[in-house]
Design a protein around this motif. Structure first.
Motif, short mmCIF file in Angstrom:
data_model
loop_
_atom_site.label_atom_id
_atom_site.label_comp_id
_atom_site.label_asym_id
_atom_site.label_seq_id
_atom_site.Cartn_x
_atom_site.Cartn_y
_atom_site.Cartn_z
N LEU A 1 35.34 48.13 36.90
CA LEU A 1 35.16 48.47 35.49
C LEU A 1 33.88 47.87 34.93
O LEU A 1 33.18 48.50 34.12
N ALA B 1 41.04 48.45 29.49
CA ALA B 1 41.75 49.27 30.48
C ALA B 1 43.00 48.54 30.94
O ALA B 1 43.05 47.31 30.96
N VAL C 1 42.21 53.89 29.82
CA VAL C 1 40.94 53.23 29.54
C VAL C 1 40.41 53.77 28.23
O VAL C 1 40.55 54.97 27.94
N CYS D 1 46.31 54.94 34.89
CA CYS D 1 45.64 53.93 34.07
C CYS D 1 45.32 54.52 32.70
O CYS D 1 45.32 55.74 32.50
N CYS E 1 47.00 48.75 26.97
CA CYS E 1 45.57 48.94 26.73
C CYS E 1 45.26 48.82 25.25
O CYS E 1 44.27 48.19 24.85
N SER F 1 40.42 43.98 30.90
CA SER F 1 41.36 44.80 31.67
C SER F 1 42.52 43.98 32.18
O SER F 1 42.44 42.75 32.33
N VAL G 1 43.75 49.34 37.58
CA VAL G 1 42.31 49.20 37.35
C VAL G 1 41.79 47.94 38.04
O VAL G 1 42.45 46.90 38.05
N ASP H 1 45.22 44.50 35.43
CA ASP H 1 45.54 45.30 36.61
C ASP H 1 47.00 45.08 37.00
O ASP H 1 47.38 44.01 37.46
N HIS I 1 38.94 45.16 37.82
CA HIS I 1 38.04 44.65 36.79
C HIS I 1 36.58 44.70 37.23
O HIS I 1 35.70 45.08 36.43
#
Length: 445
Positions: free
Chosen positions: A232, A223, A61, A59, A399, A51, A227, A53, A229
């Motif tokens: 996630l 992602a 994903v 976002c 992504c 990911s 986000v 951020d 991590h």
């Protein structure tokens, strides 16, 4: 107004010359180093979580799966794409209507696509809805009902999709290009599969494909956007922790696909234009020649009659196409796979200008190895870096970049490293025309 401009011009010149330009260049490098970090974590079953951020309120994903039409055979060709269609037709927890309503009520978007080497399912949503988006993705790839009624309905949908693809001549040309470049191999088959396969694929084929390929080590949960991590990782453990990490028996091997230089021509005199793709064998994602080929691809460039100033463009082929009225459009491409690739040109011409356009195309390819200048290569490198940065605009392309690179390289190459690799790619590394294997093309005229 003119007075104000007169006062400011000396100031602008002062800051764009000498040491100030050097400071600006250094600042640009610092910005490139200041991009958000791509964090990667592997679960016990081999599934990787990656990911970036950037603190956005939205976002993207998705699941990037190392499975596409290349892993099919003649009998089940089209299964991966068929399975992508079935993923949104209901699960044991949600009917198709429930799934569609939930996605719409979230204000989210759910999508998927299949390529020759990858299958992708992804969702775009508000950052606060990340847990629900991950849960939905987990549900559709692990709990799809694959009902017989839905399968029969999707047959008709896919057959109609195949008819629509037949009207897109660029897609048709590239399917023929793969068919002749990789004859009698998995890369030579189409992603959608032949009509007879679509009419016979059943639930057992779909279940068999999932069982064979949807394993932890072959899946990346990627992602980007707003986000966290750590969040996630927790979501991945909860929703994907039970995915099998090992294959029963031997894991499916990547089918070898040998390149065969040859030619296919399909002639239809009722068509006003010829659609042509000519290509040579290139290299896979991780090969050291990938970057020089990307630079060479940028040197050839692309052109369309709707572009202004064709005779003044940096691409020599564009100048000749414009001055000689050789074609309606052309675009250079560099298509990479795991262990091979196709580097070439797609063009749309009048039937009477095909030979001239082919001649100048091959002359330009020869010039890449014999007479291209350092300044031309430097300009192509700058354009390549700009295009790559512009492509990463928004959470969805970022992504996609993360997911694809994790499957191709098992890591995400940082932008500053990629920029450095482009910068040090010397002119001598451009492909040697004398060592290029035979090309091939397909056309309608």
């Amino acid at each position: 107004c003119h007075q104000i401009l007169w006062y400011f011009l000396p100031t602008m010149n002062k800051f764009t010359a000498g040491p100030y330009r050097l400071l600006a260049t250094q600042a640009a490098h610092q910005v490139a180093l200041n991009v958000p970090e791509t964090k990667v974590t592997a679960l016990e079953n081999g599934l990787r979580v990656a990911s970036e951020d950037s603190g956005l309120p939205t976002c993207t994903v998705g699941l990037w799966i190392d499975a596409g039409s290349r892993y099919e055979n003649e009998r089940n060709n089209g299964t991966a794409h068929f399975l992508e269609h079935m993923a949104f037709k209901g699960t044991r927890k949600r009917s198709q209507l429930d799934l569609e309503l939930e996605i719409e009520n979230m204000g989210a978007h759910l999508n998927a696509y299949t390529s020759r080497e990858q299958t992708v399912y992804y969702a775009k949503a508000f950052s606060k809805d990340l847990p629900r988006a991950v849960e939905i993705l987990a549900d559709i790839i692990q709990n799809s009902t694959l009902g017989e009624a839905e399968i029969e309905r999707e047959r008709g949908v896919i057959l109609r999709e195949m008819q629509e693809v037949e009207t897109n001549l660029q897609e048709v040309v590239f399917d023929y290009l793969h068919a002749t470049a990789y004859q009698s191999t998995a890369l030579g088959r189409t992603i959608l599969g032949p009509t007879e396969n679509i009419k016979t694929i059943n639930r057992g084929d779909l279940v068999e494909y999932i069982t064979a390929h949807y394993k932890g080590p072959r899946i990346v949960l990627a992602a980007a956007g707003g986000v966290c991590h750590d969040e996630l990782i927790d979501l991945a453990k909860y929703h994907f922790g039970k995915l099998p990490g090992r294959h029963q028996g031997e894991a499916p091997a990547l089918p070898l696909c040998h390149f065969t230089g040859s030619e296919i021509r399909v002639r239809d005199d009722k068509m006003p234009l010829a659609h042509i793709a000519i290509a040579v064998e290139a290299v896979g994602w991780s090969h050291p020649d990938t970057i020089p080929l990307m630079v060479a691809n940028t040197l050839i460039g692309n052109w369309d009659r709707s572009f202004g100033g064709g005779v003044n463009l940096s691409s020599k082929l564009a100048q000749m196409a414009c001055q000689g009225n050789l074609c309606h459009s052309f675009q250079s491409f560099n298509t990479c796979y795991t262990d091979t690739g196709l580097w070439g040109l797609y063009m749309v011409c009048e039937p009477s200008t095909i030979n001239d356009m082919m001649h100048f195309t091959q002359m330009e390819w020869i010039s890449l190895c014999t007479s291209v200048t350092e300044s031309e290569v430097a300009r192509a490198k700058n354009l390549l870096k700009t295009n790559m940065l512009l492509h990463l605009d928004g959470s969805t392309p970022i992504c996609e970049d993360i997911g694809r690179q994790m499957l191709c390289y098992s890591r995400r190459i940082p932008l500053h490293e990629l920029e450095a690799r482009i910068e040090v790619s010397p002119i001598e590394q451009l492909p040697d025309y004398n060592q290029i294997r035979s090309g091939m093309f397909w056309m309608r005229s």
